[in-house]
Design a protein around this motif. Structure first.
Motif, PDB file in Angstrom:
ATOM      1  N   PRO A  49     -35.041 -32.133  -3.566  1.00 47.41           N
ATOM      2  CA  PRO A  49     -36.201 -32.155  -2.997  1.00 47.41           C
ATOM      3  C   PRO A  49     -36.434 -33.022  -1.570  1.00 47.41           C
ATOM      4  CG  PRO A  49     -36.398 -32.713  -5.590  1.00 47.41           C
ATOM      5  CD  PRO A  49     -34.932 -32.464  -4.897  1.00 47.41           C
ATOM      6  N   ILE A  50     -35.522 -34.086  -1.621  1.00 49.98           N
ATOM      7  CA  ILE A  50     -35.541 -34.928  -0.339  1.00 49.98           C
ATOM      8  C   ILE A  50     -34.825 -33.964   0.871  1.00 49.98           C
ATOM      9  CG2 ILE A  50     -33.185 -35.868  -0.703  1.00 49.98           C
ATOM     10  CD1 ILE A  50     -34.616 -38.242   0.603  1.00 49.98           C
ATOM     11  N   GLY A  51     -33.825 -33.000   0.406  1.00 44.53           N
ATOM     12  CA  GLY A  51     -33.141 -32.266   1.319  1.00 44.53           C
ATOM     13  C   GLY A  51     -34.150 -31.093   2.031  1.00 44.53           C
ATOM     14  N   LEU A  52     -35.078 -30.710   1.188  1.00 49.18           N
ATOM     15  CA  LEU A  52     -35.953 -29.727   1.587  1.00 49.18           C
ATOM     16  C   LEU A  52     -36.996 -30.344   2.530  1.00 49.18           C
ATOM     17  CD1 LEU A  52     -37.287 -26.797   1.547  1.00 49.18           C
ATOM     18  CD2 LEU A  52     -38.237 -27.314  -0.435  1.00 49.18           C
ATOM     19  N   GLN A  53     -37.459 -31.448   1.939  1.00 51.03           N
ATOM     20  CA  GLN A  53     -38.647 -32.173   2.759  1.00 51.03           C
ATOM     21  C   GLN A  53     -37.954 -32.481   4.147  1.00 51.03           C
ATOM     22  OE1 GLN A  53     -41.866 -32.804   2.034  1.00 51.03           O
ATOM     23  NE2 GLN A  53     -41.756 -33.050   4.026  1.00 51.03           N
ATOM     24  N   ARG A  54     -36.953 -32.997   4.307  1.00 48.91           N
ATOM     25  CA  ARG A  54     -36.224 -33.249   5.747  1.00 48.91           C
ATOM     26  C   ARG A  54     -36.196 -32.197   6.739  1.00 48.91           C
ATOM     27  NH1 ARG A  54     -30.867 -36.249   3.251  1.00 48.91           N
ATOM     28  NH2 ARG A  54     -31.709 -38.356   3.039  1.00 48.91           N
ATOM     29  N   MET A  55     -35.921 -30.950   5.899  1.00 44.33           N
ATOM     30  CA  MET A  55     -35.964 -29.703   6.886  1.00 44.33           C
ATOM     31  C   MET A  55     -37.577 -29.331   7.103  1.00 44.33           C
ATOM     32  SD  MET A  55     -33.115 -27.049   5.595  1.00 44.33           S
ATOM     33  CE  MET A  55     -33.461 -26.944   3.759  1.00 44.33           C
ATOM     34  N   LEU A  56     -38.468 -29.498   6.342  1.00 36.91           N
ATOM     35  CA  LEU A  56     -39.845 -29.356   6.512  1.00 36.91           C
ATOM     36  C   LEU A  56     -40.322 -30.217   7.571  1.00 36.91           C
ATOM     37  CD1 LEU A  56     -41.287 -28.892   2.979  1.00 36.91           C
ATOM     38  CD2 LEU A  56     -41.048 -27.012   4.574  1.00 36.91           C
ATOM     39  N   THR A  57     -39.852 -31.583   7.702  1.00 36.77           N
ATOM     40  CA  THR A  57     -40.279 -32.399   8.764  1.00 36.77           C
ATOM     41  C   THR A  57     -39.659 -32.021  10.079  1.00 36.77           C
ATOM     42  OG1 THR A  57     -40.076 -34.242   7.173  1.00 36.77           O
ATOM     43  CG2 THR A  57     -40.076 -34.879   9.431  1.00 36.77           C
ATOM     44  N   ARG A  58     -38.422 -31.635  10.124  1.00 36.22           N
ATOM     45  CA  ARG A  58     -37.545 -31.103  11.137  1.00 36.22           C
ATOM     46  C   ARG A  58     -38.295 -29.799  11.758  1.00 36.22           C
ATOM     47  NH1 ARG A  58     -36.931 -30.575  15.481  1.00 36.22           N
ATOM     48  NH2 ARG A  58     -34.890 -30.411  16.538  1.00 36.22           N
ATOM     49  N   LEU A  59     -38.599 -29.098  10.792  1.00 30.34           N
ATOM     50  CA  LEU A  59     -39.560 -27.615  11.260  1.00 30.34           C
ATOM     51  C   LEU A  59     -40.834 -28.102  11.910  1.00 30.34           C
ATOM     52  CD1 LEU A  59     -39.713 -24.577  11.347  1.00 30.34           C
ATOM     53  CD2 LEU A  59     -40.831 -24.997   8.799  1.00 30.34           C
ATOM     54  N   ALA A  60     -41.516 -28.987  11.300  1.00 34.31           N
ATOM     55  CA  ALA A  60     -42.712 -29.552  12.070  1.00 34.31           C
ATOM     56  C   ALA A  60     -42.529 -29.938  13.586  1.00 34.31           C
ATOM     57  CB  ALA A  60     -43.514 -30.598  11.359  1.00 34.31           C
ATOM     58  N   SER A  61     -41.231 -30.670  13.669  1.00 32.88           N
ATOM     59  CA  SER A  61     -41.177 -31.188  15.023  1.00 32.88           C
ATOM     60  C   SER A  61     -40.741 -30.076  16.007  1.00 32.88           C
ATOM     61  CB  SER A  61     -40.131 -32.597  15.004  1.00 32.88           C
ATOM     62  OG  SER A  61     -38.992 -31.789  14.449  1.00 32.88           O
ATOM     63  N   TYR A  62     -39.870 -29.151  15.285  1.00 34.21           N
ATOM     64  CA  TYR A  62     -39.509 -28.142  16.358  1.00 34.21           C
ATOM     65  C   TYR A  62     -40.701 -27.118  16.663  1.00 34.21           C
ATOM     66  CZ  TYR A  62     -37.191 -23.927  17.549  1.00 34.21           C
ATOM     67  OH  TYR A  62     -36.792 -22.526  18.337  1.00 34.21           O
ATOM     68  N   THR A  63     -41.453 -26.930  15.688  1.00 29.47           N
ATOM     69  CA  THR A  63     -42.891 -26.309  16.202  1.00 29.47           C
ATOM     70  C   THR A  63     -43.779 -26.738  17.040  1.00 29.47           C
ATOM     71  OG1 THR A  63     -43.956 -26.918  13.983  1.00 29.47           O
ATOM     72  CG2 THR A  63     -42.721 -24.677  13.950  1.00 29.47           C
ATOM     73  N   ALA A  64     -43.715 -28.165  16.991  1.00 35.71           N
ATOM     74  CA  ALA A  64     -44.654 -28.956  17.936  1.00 35.71           C
ATOM     75  C   ALA A  64     -43.860 -28.885  19.323  1.00 35.71           C
ATOM     76  CB  ALA A  64     -44.688 -30.243  17.392  1.00 35.71           C
ATOM     77  N   GLU A  65     -42.438 -29.087  19.401  1.00 38.10           N
ATOM     78  CA  GLU A  65     -41.884 -29.146  20.654  1.00 38.10           C
ATOM     79  C   GLU A  65     -42.192 -27.558  21.321  1.00 38.10           C
ATOM     80  OE1 GLU A  65     -37.911 -29.956  19.431  1.00 38.10           O
ATOM     81  OE2 GLU A  65     -38.556 -32.053  18.856  1.00 38.10           O
TER      82      GLU A  65
END
Length: 230
Positions: A49-65
């Motif tokens: 679960p923590i691995g998936l959440q890390r990717m979700l967090t990184r995805l959020a920052s990527y889409t914002a950028e």
């Protein structure tokens, strides 16, 4: 037609961005696979679960950028295990991501047990719909050419019911053959009691051999979670 190409070029670094985080991604043939991209569909894979959440967090920052938006209505998480998790919560840019037991990805219905039960039911429904449509068409035509009908069914029926069979469990071939024979009986108005061998002999139908390797099921046994988003 340039739009799809330009979009692919625009997000060409997305996969690398997701690989930057420790996602506890599964391996397929000694190759770590944390994400899969097809057109505007993205699939994330993690064993924890923590691995998936890390990717979700990184995805959020990527889409914002990159000034991109994600359709949260189509974004879901599937835990590949016997029971849905009741403790994990998933967040994307501060918004809750729903956890589900099944999801249609690229036309294939995936479920949390990787059993393809729902997809097989969908295949059965499609074969019935097609066979009833063909049967109705045959009734409307005076002296129909059976060779033409068989040719049309060959190129329409099998590709429809066999879609995605390559990643399913071994034994899927017999299930697809059962659907195919049932459909031919309905269209050709052959008694249900007739054996598949009799039907093949009467209409010269070759037996179809489709081998499901079950690679997806084996892969899911190693990957704890899967998340899809367009």
């Amino acid at each position: 037609m340039l739009a799809p190409l330009l979009f692919n070029l625009y997000i060409s670094d997305l996969s690398e961005a997701l690989d930057e985080v420790s996602s506890h991604a599964p391996s397929l043939r000694n190759q770590t696979v944390s994400n899969l991209l097809y057109a505007d569909d993205l699939l994330l894979l993690a064993q924890t679960p923590i691995g998936l959440q890390r990717m979700l967090t990184r995805l959020a920052s990527y889409t914002a950028e990159n000034r991109l938006e994600i359709n949260l209505k189509k974004t879901k998480v599937i835990p590949f295990q016997k029971r849905l998790s009741s403790t994990c919560r998933w967040w994307l840019d501060g918004k809750r991501v729903d956890e589900v037991s099944s999801y249609r990805y690229l036309g294939v219905i995936l479920d949390s047990r990787a059993s393809f039960k729902l997809h097989k039911e969908s295949m059965s429904g499609k074969s019935s719909a097609l066979s009833f449509a063909f049967a109705a068409l045959v009734k409307k035509v005076n002296s129909p050419n059976m060779n033409h009908i068989l040719e049309v069914m060959k190129h329409k029926l099998l590709p429809t019911i066999a879609y995605g069979s390559e990643i399913m469990l071994e034994g899927i071939s017999s299930y697809i053959e059962t659907l195919r024979i049932r459909s031919y009986k309905r269209v050709m108005q052959v008694p249900k009691s007739s054996s598949p061998a009799q039907l093949r002999l009467e209409f010269g139908l070759p037996k179809q051999y489709l081998v499901g390797q079950g690679s997806f099921t084996k892969f899911c046994s190693k990957s704890g979670m899967q998340m899809m988003t367009p």
